[in-house]
Design an enzyme around this catalytic site. Structure first.
Site, PDB file in Angstrom:
ATOM      1  N   ASP A 109       0.852  -1.188   0.000  1.00  0.00           N
ATOM      2  CA  ASP A 109       0.000   0.000   0.000  1.00  0.00           C
ATOM      3  C   ASP A 109       0.885   1.233   0.000  1.00  0.00           C
ATOM      4  O   ASP A 109       2.018   1.195   0.492  1.00  0.00           O
ATOM      5  CB  ASP A 109      -0.910   0.008   1.235  1.00  0.00           C
ATOM      6  CG  ASP A 109      -2.135   0.895   1.037  1.00  0.00           C
ATOM      7  OD1 ASP A 109      -3.187   0.356   0.632  1.00  0.00           O
ATOM      8  OD2 ASP A 109      -2.041   2.112   1.272  1.00  0.00           O
ATOM      9  N   ASP A 118       4.649   2.394  -3.991  1.00  0.00           N
ATOM     10  CA  ASP A 118       4.026   3.338  -4.905  1.00  0.00           C
ATOM     11  C   ASP A 118       3.930   2.644  -6.258  1.00  0.00           C
ATOM     12  O   ASP A 118       4.939   2.465  -6.941  1.00  0.00           O
ATOM     13  CB  ASP A 118       4.869   4.610  -5.001  1.00  0.00           C
ATOM     14  CG  ASP A 118       4.337   5.607  -6.035  1.00  0.00           C
ATOM     15  OD1 ASP A 118       3.307   5.301  -6.692  1.00  0.00           O
ATOM     16  OD2 ASP A 118       4.958   6.670  -6.199  1.00  0.00           O
ATOM     17  N   VAL A 119       2.722   2.227  -6.655  1.00  0.00           N
ATOM     18  CA  VAL A 119       2.600   1.419  -7.864  1.00  0.00           C
ATOM     19  C   VAL A 119       2.911   2.201  -9.141  1.00  0.00           C
ATOM     20  O   VAL A 119       3.065   1.594 -10.206  1.00  0.00           O
ATOM     21  CB  VAL A 119       1.198   0.772  -7.982  1.00  0.00           C
ATOM     22  CG1 VAL A 119       0.941  -0.175  -6.833  1.00  0.00           C
ATOM     23  CG2 VAL A 119       0.093   1.819  -8.104  1.00  0.00           C
ATOM     24  N   TYR A 175     -11.587   7.501 -14.744  1.00  0.00           N
ATOM     25  CA  TYR A 175     -11.667   6.175 -14.112  1.00  0.00           C
ATOM     26  C   TYR A 175     -12.207   5.129 -15.093  1.00  0.00           C
ATOM     27  O   TYR A 175     -11.677   4.021 -15.189  1.00  0.00           O
ATOM     28  CB  TYR A 175     -12.570   6.288 -12.883  1.00  0.00           C
ATOM     29  CG  TYR A 175     -12.657   5.047 -12.027  1.00  0.00           C
ATOM     30  CD1 TYR A 175     -11.661   4.730 -11.110  1.00  0.00           C
ATOM     31  CD2 TYR A 175     -13.768   4.206 -12.111  1.00  0.00           C
ATOM     32  CE1 TYR A 175     -11.762   3.599 -10.308  1.00  0.00           C
ATOM     33  CE2 TYR A 175     -13.881   3.082 -11.308  1.00  0.00           C
ATOM     34  CZ  TYR A 175     -12.871   2.776 -10.405  1.00  0.00           C
ATOM     35  OH  TYR A 175     -12.972   1.665  -9.612  1.00  0.00           O
ATOM     36  N   LYS A 186     -10.124   1.871 -16.329  1.00  0.00           N
ATOM     37  CA  LYS A 186     -10.611   0.521 -16.055  1.00  0.00           C
ATOM     38  C   LYS A 186     -10.891  -0.245 -17.344  1.00  0.00           C
ATOM     39  O   LYS A 186     -10.734  -1.475 -17.390  1.00  0.00           O
ATOM     40  CB  LYS A 186     -11.863   0.586 -15.171  1.00  0.00           C
ATOM     41  CG  LYS A 186     -11.570   1.033 -13.738  1.00  0.00           C
ATOM     42  CD  LYS A 186     -10.554   0.142 -13.042  1.00  0.00           C
ATOM     43  CE  LYS A 186     -10.556   0.315 -11.536  1.00  0.00           C
ATOM     44  NZ  LYS A 186      -9.546  -0.536 -10.859  1.00  0.00           N
TER      45      LYS A 186
END
Length: 245
Positions: free
Chosen positions: A38, A61-62, A153, A157
């Site tokens: 996370d 941190d993705v 978003y 997605k």
């Protein structure tokens, strides 16, 4: 609970709370050892401590290539390999087209698309060598039908679906499976922040007439992570109570 994942190791991103935490908890319940990643490392560590010794929490941190590489390397060093990664981390920055800033558009695209791509790439390097692995990407019904106020978003997605299918085709001959889940309305702190009227209106569009629980997403993740889905790759599973049919 049947130990579908006994001896397996997994990473779940964005897992300090909400759906991610439910996923991590369920995978541990099925016998896996799980790294909870996370952006908030302290919350990740607290979540892992609450689950028990089969979980560990780390900051990640993705959107950072170095951070994701370190996440995967750390999980492999700790557990000796990597069988499953769940690319779940995400954010929302909702606004109408008129009011959405470029900064908020880019932020959502970067976390979801770049973050998922970095997770797929780093995990698949390990999984290709092992000739096995399951990569599970969390998309959304917003990526199928689109939501007003969520052009960023919904686009991100939807992009995860295309990325899932492309990666599945690349990695299938290495024994690595790549699938996606599209949750509908799920009862989380984020959705419970909706006004009662908006929440009720959304529930009314669902054939099952209720929101889903985070555990109902987690159970499908466990299925895709396990050998029960051994002949599935490039699939997109809608977990939405029938919404969007």
């Amino acid at each position: 609970m049947t130990a579908l994942l006994e001896g397996r190791t997994a990473i779940v991103t964005g897992a300090a709370q909400g759906i991610g935490l439910a996923i991590a908890t369920t995978l541990v319940g099925h016998g896996a050892r799980v790294t909870i990643a996370d952006l908030d490392g302290a919350k990740a560590e607290a979540a892992a401590a609450a689950i028990g010794p089969a979980a560990r929490g780390v900051a990640c941190d993705v959107t950072s290539e170095e951070s994701v590489a370190a996440l995967v390397a750390g999980a492999v060093a700790e557990y000796g390999g990597l069988d499953v990664i769940v690319n779940n981390a995400g954010i929302t920055r909702d606004a109408s087209l008129k009011k959405m800033t470029l900064e908020n558009f880019r932020a959502v695209i970067t976390v979801h698309l770049q973050g998922t791509w970095l997770g797929i790439r780093a995990a698949s390097e390990v999984m290709r060598e092992a000739k096995r692995g399951s990569i599970i990407n969390i998309s959304s019904m917003s990526g199928k039908s689109g939501n007003p106020g969520q052009t960023n978003y919904s686009a991100a997605k939807a992009g995860i679906v295309g990325m899932t299918k492309a990666a599945a085709k690349e990695l299938a001959h290495h024994g690595v499976r790549v699938n996606a889940i599209q949750p509908g309305l799920i009862r989380t702190p984020m959705t419970e922040a909706m006004t009662p009227e908006a929440y009720a209106a959304t529930e009314a569009t669902i054939p099952m007439r209720r929101a889903g629980e985070p555990e109902e997403i987690a159970n499908v993740v466990a299925f895709l992570a396990s050998d029960l889905s051994s002949y599935m790759t490039g699939a997109v599973l809608e977990v939405s109570g029938g919404r969007g049919m």
